[in-house]
Design a protein around this motif. Structure first.
Motif, PDB file in Angstrom:
ATOM      1  N   UNK A 454       1.118  -1.232  -0.122  1.00  0.00           N
ATOM      2  CA  UNK A 454       0.280  -0.213  -0.022  1.00  0.00           C
ATOM      3  C   UNK A 454       0.832   1.597  -0.121  1.00  0.00           C
ATOM      4  N   UNK A 455       2.150   1.339   0.988  1.00  0.00           N
ATOM      5  CA  UNK A 455       3.023   2.692   0.733  1.00  0.00           C
ATOM      6  C   UNK A 455       3.441   2.971  -0.693  1.00  0.00           C
ATOM      7  N   UNK A 456       3.708   2.034  -1.594  1.00  0.00           N
ATOM      8  CA  UNK A 456       4.484   1.942  -2.498  1.00  0.00           C
ATOM      9  C   UNK A 456       2.709   2.273  -3.682  1.00  0.00           C
ATOM     10  N   UNK A 457       1.936   1.702  -3.172  1.00  0.00           N
ATOM     11  CA  UNK A 457       1.168   1.960  -4.481  1.00  0.00           C
ATOM     12  C   UNK A 457       0.777   3.697  -4.020  1.00  0.00           C
ATOM     13  N   UNK A 458       0.488   3.878  -2.630  1.00  0.00           N
ATOM     14  CA  UNK A 458       0.453   5.251  -2.616  1.00  0.00           C
ATOM     15  C   UNK A 458       1.337   6.434  -3.046  1.00  0.00           C
ATOM     16  N   UNK A 459       2.969   5.998  -3.410  1.00  0.00           N
ATOM     17  CA  UNK A 459       3.711   6.433  -3.947  1.00  0.00           C
ATOM     18  C   UNK A 459       3.726   6.366  -5.125  1.00  0.00           C
TER      19      UNK A 459
END
Ligand code: ADP
Ligand code: MG
Length: 585
Positions: A454-459
């Motif tokens: 999720x963190x990479x997705x948001x970034x």
């Protein structure tokens, strides 16, 4: 359904807000089935396991029963930036770090921020933070500038590990709140800015028995035997479970920090220093000998006092270093809850101390006297775990090569590092000391993989959005101005002269076209790659896909954005740049 239980070992406290106040009670959280859902429960279990193992060991040394305290002093690094700049950087607001930004000409090369005095605006902030922390019963002590511009550190006095962790959570909250009051924003992300130092949370960790710090080398043989026993058990625990320690500090954010700009390498090793090395070498060679040999420093100025020299040297490039009377686990990320690291350390050491005692008992049953049995076991362990021991420069490339040769764990993919929790020997260790069950470990890993994705997705989405609705439009606008200029030059001058005068603008026009085309194509490709990754069922495989496919694309897109930032008209570039963000007035 979840259940909460008050933790009486961490005092309740009052949070003040406006005219109100809230009583907060540190609490453990478990499921209907009794599985731990939090970090506190396994932490308390690990404290208990290590406490019991230490007590048993001390009993075998013939010492009376005393209270065991596992001590932690977490140094907290953070960045402060002006709130106005922050609000103009959607990447900071949404992800906590800058997703692009060209390196400024001056950043930390001169180390003038580190060695310089604290600016008045920051000092005001720091005093307010300290006042607020003291009100909450948190022993904040040290404050100073850090290496990167706009980076700082706060260190409290060490406390019992459980209390220190609760307090560190509050420290992070107070830093954020007080920053806001001062028109600042506190960034706790491990790597808010590429190219300068990231932020960590150095975990100073030790064990006390009664009033005695077990990692304080003593002057009498009994004390030395205890010190060496605990020390070797720690070395052995770190050697055996280095993969768990690595896992305990792995996160999407810390991934940018470890191994870059003066951060500990992503490889776990242990630093002991010259004096301890000598002691250990002596042990292996059969001669014993230990003890503090503090001498003094000769500065060569009559008016200055004689300074005592520490018994140990310091190595700031090691992820896990002996620093005189404690170990400093430096790989922990600035945003992390220290519990993960402490759970792994306490549990691994509890297992090791128990094993140590078993080995000594076995030798004694065979008729060996106690001290010689202890020394034999210490010797055996020291020999086994030599590869994990490294006192050289952990930042160097030679070390990476050497570590690989030694067979140390050099894995860099965060989703794969998470696997370490579920290795049979990890599960066996956590279950043997009653800290975490297989089920609890599996549940945590699901959460870790999902959070990573999720963190990479948001970034990736923020980067894609900003590339499309900010970077490309601004660059294209500037390009249009240049094209306009080229046409007007043609009207003004004869063809040959106009061509000559417009040469540099034509180059810029082309460069902008190339870079924006690259960015657009890659943003599209990144969206497609995300669609593919999102369909993957397993959280683990999805996280791996995000790590292997999305992260490299983000880096490529960033490269071209940073190049555009350097050529596009500054007036058109509305996003604050590194040269502004990093320098607080
Ligand atoms: P440095 O930046 O030089 O590493 P700091 O003074 O910033 O040192 O931080 C050192 C931390 O180590 C402090 O939080 C201190 O209380 C803590 N510490 C000192 N002795 C112990 C100990 N026995 N156990 C745990 N932490 C300790
Ligand atoms: Mg410090």
């Amino acid at each position: 359904r979840g259940y909460t239980a008050w933790d009486p070992t961490s005092p309740a406290f009052i949070k003040r807000h406006g005219n109100g106040a809230t009583l907060c009670i540190p609490t453990a959280y478990c499921s209907y089935t009794g599985d731990a859902l939090d970090k506190k429960t396994p932490l308390l279990r690990s404290r208990q396991a290590l406490g019991n193992a230490v007590k048993k060991l001390m009993k075998s040394f013939g010492l009376p029963d005393e209270h065991v305290t596992i001590t932690l002093g977490p140094e907290q690094e953070y960045f402060l930036i002006d709130k106005n700049f922050y609000l103009n950087r959607p990447d900071l607001v949404q992800t906590g770090r800058t997703l692009f930004g060209a390196p400024p000409a001056k950043h930390q090369q001169l180390e003038d921020h580190y060695f310089g005095s604290i600016k008045p605006r920051i000092l005001n902030f720091m005093s307010d933070v300290e006042q607020e922390l003291w009100r909450l019963g948190i022993p904040a002590k040290t404050r100073h500038n850090e290496v990167a511009p706009a980076q700082f550190e706060l260190a409290p006095l060490f406390e019992d590990v459980n209390l220190a962790i609760d307090h560190n959570m509050l420290v992070m909250e107070v830093l954020r709140q007080q920053a806001s009051k001062h028109g600042l924003v506190c960034l706790l992300h491990e790597k808010p800015f590429a190219g300068v130092n990231g932020s960590g949370k150095h975990n100073n960790w030790s064990i006390s028995y009664g009033n005695k710090n077990l990692l304080d080398p003593g002057s009498d043989p009994q004390q030395n035997a205890i010190f060496l026993t605990v020390l070797t058990a720690i070395i052995e625990a770190v050697d055996k479970h280095s993969d768990l320690l690595r896992n305990s500090v792995a996160s999407a954010g810390n991934d940018h920090r470890l191994g870059a700009n003066e951060a500990p390498p992503a490889i776990i090793s242990i630093f002991l220093g010259a004096q301890l090395n000598e002691v250990i070498e002596n042990m292996i060679n059969g001669s014993s000998g230990c003890g503090k040999r503090n001498d003094t420093l000769k500065i060569g100025v009559d008016t200055l006092p004689v300074l005592p020299r520490d018994a140990t040297d310091r190595n700031r490039t090691s992820p896990f270093a002996f620093t005189g009377n404690r170990f400093e686990f430096r790989a922990v990320g600035s945003e992390a809850n220290c519990a993960s690291a402490m759970i792994a350390l306490n549990s691994a050491l509890a297992e090791q101390l128990t094993e140590f005692k078993k080995d000594v008992d076995e030798l004694m049953e065979k008729g060996e006297p106690k001290i010689s049995a202890i020394l034999d076991v210490i010797r055996k362990y020291i020999k086994i775990c030599k590869p994990i021991h490294f006192d050289g420069n952990g930042y160097s490339d030679e070390w990476k090569a050497e570590a690989k040769k030694r067979g140390l764990d050099c894995e860099t993919s965060v989703p794969l590092i998470f696997d370490n929790y579920l290795k049979p020997e990890s599960i066996r260790m956590f279950e043997s000391v009653n800290v975490m069950t297989r089920k609890e470990l599996e549940a945590r890993n699901e959460v870790k993989w999902e959070t990573y994705t999720k963190k990479i997705q948001i970034e990736a989405r923020v980067l894609g959005d900003l590339a499309m609705n900010h970077i490309i439009p601004v660059a294209t606008q500037y390009q249009t101005d240049l094209i306009d200029n080229v046409y007007k030059m043609k009207d003004l001058f004869p063809a040959e002269k106009a061509a000559k005068l417009s040469a540099k603008n034509l180059e810029l026009i082309e460069e902008i076209a190339d870079r924006t085309t690259f960015i657009k194509e890659h943003v599209d490709a990144m969206i497609e790659a995300r669609k593919v990754a999102n369909k993957i069922e397993s959280e683990r495989d999805k996280a791996i896909a995000y790590h292997d496919n999305i992260v490299p694309m983000m880096e490529e897109i960033r490269y071209h954005i940073d190049k555009l930032e350097l050529i596009v008209d500054n007036q058109m570039w509305t996003l604050p740049k590194y040269r502004e963000l990093l320098f607080i007035r």
